[in-house]
Design a protein around this motif. Structure first.
Motif, short mmCIF file in Angstrom:
data_model
loop_
_atom_site.label_atom_id
_atom_site.label_comp_id
_atom_site.label_asym_id
_atom_site.label_seq_id
_atom_site.Cartn_x
_atom_site.Cartn_y
_atom_site.Cartn_z
N ALA A 209 0.83 -1.21 0.00
CA ALA A 209 0.00 0.00 0.00
C ALA A 209 0.86 1.25 0.00
CB ALA A 209 -0.92 -0.01 1.21
N VAL A 210 1.96 1.22 0.74
CA VAL A 210 2.86 2.37 0.79
C VAL A 210 3.49 2.61 -0.58
CG1 VAL A 210 4.99 3.28 1.76
CG2 VAL A 210 3.33 2.16 3.25
N ARG A 211 3.95 1.55 -1.22
CA ARG A 211 4.58 1.70 -2.55
C ARG A 211 3.58 2.24 -3.57
NH1 ARG A 211 6.81 -3.31 -1.10
NH2 ARG A 211 5.29 -4.43 -2.39
N ASN B 151 -0.04 7.34 2.33
CA ASN B 151 0.34 6.54 3.50
C ASN B 151 1.56 7.11 4.20
OD1 ASN B 151 -1.41 3.90 3.39
ND2 ASN B 151 -0.79 4.30 1.28
N TRP B 152 1.77 8.42 4.04
CA TRP B 152 3.00 9.06 4.51
C TRP B 152 3.26 8.84 6.00
CZ3 TRP B 152 6.84 10.76 1.68
CH2 TRP B 152 7.82 11.56 2.26
N HIS C 164 13.14 8.85 0.36
CA HIS C 164 13.09 8.17 -0.93
C HIS C 164 11.80 8.51 -1.69
CE1 HIS C 164 14.03 5.10 -3.91
NE2 HIS C 164 12.78 4.71 -3.83
N PHE C 165 10.74 8.79 -0.96
CA PHE C 165 9.43 9.00 -1.59
C PHE C 165 9.03 10.47 -1.68
CE2 PHE C 165 9.37 4.79 0.37
CZ PHE C 165 8.99 4.00 -0.70
N ALA C 166 9.81 11.35 -1.05
CA ALA C 166 9.47 12.77 -1.06
C ALA C 166 9.51 13.33 -2.48
CB ALA C 166 10.42 13.55 -0.17
N ASN D 299 6.51 16.53 4.71
CA ASN D 299 5.20 15.89 4.63
C ASN D 299 4.96 15.22 3.28
OD1 ASN D 299 4.93 18.10 3.00
ND2 ASN D 299 3.18 19.00 4.07
N GLY D 300 6.05 14.97 2.54
CA GLY D 300 5.95 14.32 1.24
C GLY D 300 6.25 15.25 0.09
#
Length: 371
Positions: free
Chosen positions: A158-160, A166-167, A177-179, A252-253
Motif C-alpha cells: 500500500a505504501v509503494r 500513506n505518509w 526516498h518518496f518525497a 510531509n511528502g
C-alpha cells in the motif's frame, strides 16, 4: 576513533529475536514488531532481504540501500543490529527456500556472540512460518513466531502504491526516498525565493533558502567577486541545505528548493574564468547527478527586467540554465512559468503562483489548492 553506531558489537545474550523481510519500505507495522522482539529478547537482528529487480529495487530501493536506511533508522538502538541478504546468486522463491534459510542462519550467527542462543524469528506470513519450521536446524534453538497484523493495518504494498497517502506510516529515514522534490529557478531578481517560500507554506512543506545569498551576505562579497573556492563552498552548501529539508521531520511528502547546483553552475558560467570553471566541473557533475528532482519551475528572465535587472544578463543566465538542464537530462522536468497577470497583477506574481499550483497538480499529482 570509530563511532559506535557505525560498527556495533555483536549482540550478546541467550535470547535473540530476528525480524526479516523485504522492508521496501520499512513502515510502523514493521517497527512495532521489531520493538516487540526487542522487548522480549536480549537483542534483535533486523535483516533486509532481496535481489536485483525485486519489488523494492523496482522503485529504486535496492537491498543495499534498504540496509543502509535501516542501519541509520536504528543507529541509537544498542540491542538492534541490522544486516542484509542479497539473493542474486541463489534460486528465487519458492525454489530457493533451503539456500535462503542457510544464508539466513549464517547471517544471524555472524551478528551474535552466543552461537547457542535461543533464536525467535518473527514473520507476518503463515506460509513462511511453515516453511522455516521445516528448513531451520532441528536442534531446539529455533522457533518461529507469527506476528499479529491486525494491530497495525498497513502494508508495504500500500505504501509503494500510494506513498503520500500513506505518509504517516513510513519510517522517517525511508521518507526521503518518496518525497517529491520541486526546484524553483530563475535569473537574479525574478522572485524565486519568494515563490519558493509561498508555495511551500501553501502546503505546509519544508523549503530551502538560497545558500549563495546567505554566503555572500556573511562574507560581504558581491556575486561578481566570487572565486573558485567560494563556488565550491556554495555548491556543497546548497546541496546540504536541500538535503536537510528532505530529511527534516517537517517533510510531509513535498519539499521545495530555492536554487541548486544547476543554478550555481549557470552563475559560474556567467562570472568565472573558463579555467576555474573547468576545475569545478567534477564537483558540479557529482552534485547535479545526485539530484533526484520531480519538477523544476522556471521563472522567465523578463521578470528580472521588471525588477530592475539587466535584460541582456538575465537572458544570458536563462540560456545557461536551460543548456545545463538539458546537458544533465532535466529539461523534461522543467516548466516555464510564463503566465501573464491582469491589470491588478502587472508583474504577474499572482498569475505565476496560480500557474505553479496547477503545474504541481498536473506533474506531481498533488492539488495544493485543496490542502
Amino acid at each position: 576513533m570509530i563511532k559506535k553506531n557505525l560498527v556495533k558489537a555483536n549482540l550478546s545474550g541467550d535470547r535473540i529475536g530476528v525480524f526479516f523481510g523485504t522492508l521496501a519500505p520499512m513502515h510502523i507495522g514493521h517497527q512495532a514488531e521489531i520493538y516487540k522482539a526487542a522487548a522480549l529478547n536480549d537483542g534483535v537482528v533486523v535483516i533486509a532481504s532481496g535481489y536485483t529487480g525485486d519489488r523494492g529495487d523496482q522503485i529504486g530501493l535496492s537491498v543495499e540501500k534498504r540496509f543502509r536506511y535501516l542501519r541509520e533508522a536504528f543507529n541509537d538502538e544498542d540491542n538492534i543490529k541490522v544486516d542484509y541478504i542479497n539473493e542474486d546468486d541463489i534460486p528465487q522463491m519458492p525454489n530457493g527456500w533451503q539456500e535462503w534459510t542457510d544464508r539466513l542462519t549464517a547471517t544471524i550467527q555472524r551478528n551474535i556472540v552466543n552461537p547457542n542462543a535461543q533464536i525467535t524469528l518473527y514473520t507476518g506470513e503463515a506460509d513462511y512460518k511453515e516453511m522455516l519450521e521445516k528448513m531451520l536446524p532441528q536442534d531446539g534453538r529455533f522457533r518461529v513466531s507469527l506476528m499479529d497484523r491486525t494491530i497495525l493495518k498497513v502494508s508495504a504494498t500500500a505504501v509503494r502504491n500510494d506513498p503520500l497517502g500513506n505518509w504517516d506510516y513510513i519510517n522517517r529515514v525511508f521518507r526521503r526516498h518518496f518525497a517529491k522534490k520541486i526546484l524553483v529557478v530563475g535569473a537574479p531578481l525574478t522572485g524565486k525565493s519568494t515563490l519558493t517560500r509561498r508555495l511551500a507554506r501553501t502546503s505546509n512543506s519544508p523549503f530551502s533558502v538560497e545558500f549563495s545569498r546567505t554566503y555572500q551576505e556573511k562574507s560581504n562579497v558581491l556575486e561578481s567577486e566570487l572565486l573558485l573556492k567560494d563556488y565550491s563552498r556554495i555548491i556543497q552548501g546548497q546541496y546540504d541545505a536541500n538535503s536537510d529539508e528532505i530529511n527534516s521531520p517537517a517533510n510531509n511528502g513535498l519539499t521545495f528548493f530555492d536554487t541548486d547546483a544547476m543554478v550555481t553552475m549557470a552563475e559560474a558560467r556567467a562570472w568565472l574564468p573558463a579555467g576555474d570553471l573547468d576545475q569545478l566541473l567534477p564537483l558540479f557533475d557529482n552534485t547535479i547527478r545526485e539530484e533526484d528532482l520531480d519538477l523544476i519551475l522556471v521563472i522567465p528572465p523578463t521578470v528580472a527586467v521588471w525588477n530592475g535587472g539587466d535584460a541582456e544578463e538575465s537572458a544570458e543566465f536563462d540560456r545557461h540554465l536551460w543548456d545545463i538542464m538539458t546537458e544533465y537530462g532535466f529539461a523534461d522536468k522543467a516548466v516555464m512559468l510564463d503566465r501573464v497577470g491582469g491589470v491588478d497583477d502587472e508583474a504577474g506574481y499572482y498569475a505565476r503562483y496560480i500557474q505553479a499550483l496547477e503545474i504541481i497538480e498536473d506533474k506531481v499529482g498533488i492539488n495544493l489548492t485543496k490542502v
